[in-house]
Design an enzyme around this catalytic site. Structure first.
Site, PDB file in Angstrom:
ATOM      1  N   SER A  12       0.823  -1.218   0.000  1.00  0.00           N
ATOM      2  CA  SER A  12       0.000   0.000   0.000  1.00  0.00           C
ATOM      3  C   SER A  12       0.860   1.271   0.000  1.00  0.00           C
ATOM      4  O   SER A  12       0.471   2.276  -0.613  1.00  0.00           O
ATOM      5  CB  SER A  12      -0.980   0.001   1.171  1.00  0.00           C
ATOM      6  OG  SER A  12      -0.328   0.158   2.401  1.00  0.00           O
ATOM      7  N   ASN A  13       2.011   1.247   0.645  1.00  0.00           N
ATOM      8  CA  ASN A  13       2.894   2.428   0.575  1.00  0.00           C
ATOM      9  C   ASN A  13       3.460   2.587  -0.834  1.00  0.00           C
ATOM     10  O   ASN A  13       3.611   3.720  -1.324  1.00  0.00           O
ATOM     11  CB  ASN A  13       4.021   2.316   1.609  1.00  0.00           C
ATOM     12  CG  ASN A  13       3.561   2.716   2.992  1.00  0.00           C
ATOM     13  OD1 ASN A  13       3.309   3.891   3.252  1.00  0.00           O
ATOM     14  ND2 ASN A  13       3.414   1.751   3.885  1.00  0.00           N
ATOM     15  N   ASN A 106      13.324   4.347   3.992  1.00  0.00           N
ATOM     16  CA  ASN A 106      12.383   3.338   4.476  1.00  0.00           C
ATOM     17  C   ASN A 106      11.271   4.029   5.249  1.00  0.00           C
ATOM     18  O   ASN A 106      11.463   5.133   5.767  1.00  0.00           O
ATOM     19  CB  ASN A 106      13.125   2.365   5.415  1.00  0.00           C
ATOM     20  CG  ASN A 106      12.228   1.265   5.951  1.00  0.00           C
ATOM     21  OD1 ASN A 106      11.401   0.709   5.234  1.00  0.00           O
ATOM     22  ND2 ASN A 106      12.389   0.942   7.234  1.00  0.00           N
ATOM     23  N   HIS A 108       8.703   3.259   8.531  1.00  0.00           N
ATOM     24  CA  HIS A 108       8.552   2.341   9.661  1.00  0.00           C
ATOM     25  C   HIS A 108       7.404   2.842  10.540  1.00  0.00           C
ATOM     26  O   HIS A 108       7.292   4.034  10.807  1.00  0.00           O
ATOM     27  CB  HIS A 108       9.866   2.301  10.461  1.00  0.00           C
ATOM     28  CG  HIS A 108       9.803   1.344  11.607  1.00  0.00           C
ATOM     29  ND1 HIS A 108       9.937  -0.015  11.430  1.00  0.00           N
ATOM     30  CD2 HIS A 108       9.588   1.540  12.930  1.00  0.00           C
ATOM     31  CE1 HIS A 108       9.820  -0.618  12.603  1.00  0.00           C
ATOM     32  NE2 HIS A 108       9.606   0.307  13.524  1.00  0.00           N
ATOM     33  N   ASP A 140      20.612   2.827   6.879  1.00  0.00           N
ATOM     34  CA  ASP A 140      22.039   2.534   7.047  1.00  0.00           C
ATOM     35  C   ASP A 140      22.185   1.027   7.271  1.00  0.00           C
ATOM     36  O   ASP A 140      21.261   0.272   6.959  1.00  0.00           O
ATOM     37  CB  ASP A 140      22.660   3.392   8.166  1.00  0.00           C
ATOM     38  CG  ASP A 140      22.057   3.071   9.519  1.00  0.00           C
ATOM     39  OD1 ASP A 140      21.330   2.066   9.643  1.00  0.00           O
ATOM     40  OD2 ASP A 140      22.320   3.835  10.473  1.00  0.00           O
ATOM     41  N   GLU A 141      23.297   0.616   7.819  1.00  0.00           N
ATOM     42  CA  GLU A 141      23.509  -0.838   7.921  1.00  0.00           C
ATOM     43  C   GLU A 141      22.801  -1.470   9.128  1.00  0.00           C
ATOM     44  O   GLU A 141      22.837  -2.679   9.302  1.00  0.00           O
ATOM     45  CB  GLU A 141      25.014  -1.134   7.911  1.00  0.00           C
ATOM     46  CG  GLU A 141      25.599  -0.804   6.538  1.00  0.00           C
ATOM     47  CD  GLU A 141      27.098  -0.841   6.464  1.00  0.00           C
ATOM     48  OE1 GLU A 141      27.718  -1.502   7.313  1.00  0.00           O
ATOM     49  OE2 GLU A 141      27.649  -0.190   5.559  1.00  0.00           O
ATOM     50  N   ASP A 144      16.429  -0.301  11.167  1.00  0.00           N
ATOM     51  CA  ASP A 144      15.581   0.897  11.353  1.00  0.00           C
ATOM     52  C   ASP A 144      16.333   2.001  12.097  1.00  0.00           C
ATOM     53  O   ASP A 144      15.766   2.677  12.960  1.00  0.00           O
ATOM     54  CB  ASP A 144      14.292   0.526  12.114  1.00  0.00           C
ATOM     55  CG  ASP A 144      13.467  -0.513  11.370  1.00  0.00           C
ATOM     56  OD1 ASP A 144      13.382  -0.439  10.136  1.00  0.00           O
ATOM     57  OD2 ASP A 144      12.904  -1.410  12.031  1.00  0.00           O
TER      58      ASP A 144
HETATM   59  C1  GRF Z   1       3.943  -0.647   6.784  1.00  0.00           C
HETATM   60  O1  GRF Z   1       3.344  -0.511   8.046  1.00  0.00           O
HETATM   61  C2  GRF Z   1       5.382  -0.179   6.826  1.00  0.00           C
HETATM   62  O2  GRF Z   1       5.589   0.883   7.697  1.00  0.00           O
HETATM   63  C3  GRF Z   1       6.101  -1.389   7.361  1.00  0.00           C
HETATM   64  O3  GRF Z   1       5.440  -2.486   6.758  1.00  0.00           O
HETATM   65  C4  GRF Z   1       4.102  -2.116   6.418  1.00  0.00           C
HETATM   66  C5  GRF Z   1       3.984  -2.326   4.928  1.00  0.00           C
HETATM   67  O4  GRF Z   1       2.689  -2.120   4.444  1.00  0.00           O
HETATM   68  N1  GRF Z   1       7.510  -1.292   7.088  1.00  0.00           N
HETATM   69  P1  GRF Z   1       2.453  -2.002   2.878  1.00  0.00           P
HETATM   70  O5  GRF Z   1       3.065  -3.256   2.232  1.00  0.00           O
HETATM   71  O6  GRF Z   1       3.100  -0.752   2.388  1.00  0.00           O
HETATM   72  O7  GRF Z   1       0.958  -1.989   2.702  1.00  0.00           O
END
Ligand code: GRF
Length: 195
Positions: A12-13, A106, A108, A140-141, A144
């Site tokens: 979804s992101n 990323n 998170h 980074d390495e 998160d």
């Molecule tokens: C999201 O909550 C993101 O922050 C985390 O994993 C989830 C991924 O959701 N890293 P989607 O695949 O983007 O729907």
């Protein structure tokens, strides 16, 4: 700015980023490729129906470095300048991180540096937190652990379950990720036109 997006699942992101690139909200950009380390994920289909090239690159018993080397080669072949992790469930090898210095980001679902890693919402609720949120950060390495680009706070409500809290945060993730990448795209455009 050519963007490559790595996913492992729902995507979804990734969809939020692809749609914002298509609408021009993220300016002067193109999603060059979406790569999933898992086959048959919902995200792959969502990318393809939006006309984005979507590939599966599984690890298949190889070392992390070998797997990452194939992904890096694909991203480089497509001219990718910014790598966005969007629900990508693997830690990148140092070789991968060094291949795109300061060009991997990323999202998170916590207010980092609090609650890195997995099962975030369960841990937030167990600790009795009254607020949580989401963070876009450079990769980074570590896990998160890179520098924060943007954060947004979301309230934890009485009666929340991991699912209700995750859904409230996810809604904010989509717009936060777009906002962060928009800013990076604007900076890239500015530095390309001045060079
Ligand atoms: C999201 O909550 C993101 O922050 C985390 O994993 C989830 C991924 O959701 N890293 P989607 O695949 O983007 O729907």
């Amino acid at each position: 700015m050519k963007i490559g997006i790595l996913i492992s699942g729902r995507g979804s992101n990734m969809v939020a980023l692809v749609d914002a690139v298509k609408s021009g909200e993220i300016p002067n950009s193109e999603v060059a490729v979406v790569i999933s380390d898992k086959k048959d994920t919902a995200g792959l289909e969502k990318a393809r129906t939006r006309g984005v090239r979507a590939l599966v690159i599984e690890r298949k018993g190889r070392s992390r470095e070998e797997h990452d080397a194939q992904i890096v080669a694909e991203l480089k072949d497509r001219g990718v300048e910014l790598v966005c992790l969007a629900g990508y469930m693997r830690l990148l090898s140092p070789m991968f991180v060094r291949a795109f210095p300061n060009r991997i980001v990323n999202i998170h679902p916590s207010l980092l540096p609090a609650y890195p890693g997995l099962n975030v919402h369960e841990r937030v609720l167990a600790a009795g937190e009254t607020r949580s949120g989401c963070t876009v950060h450079y990769v980074d390495e570590g896990l998160d652990s890179g520098p924060v680009i943007l954060q947004r706070e979301v309230p934890v409500l009485a009666g929340d379950t991991p699912e209700t809290l995750a859904a409230r945060i996810l809604e904010q993730e989509h717009s936060l990720y777009v906002e962060a990448i928009k800013t990076l795209a604007e900076k890239t455009t500015a530095s390309n036109s001045s060079s």
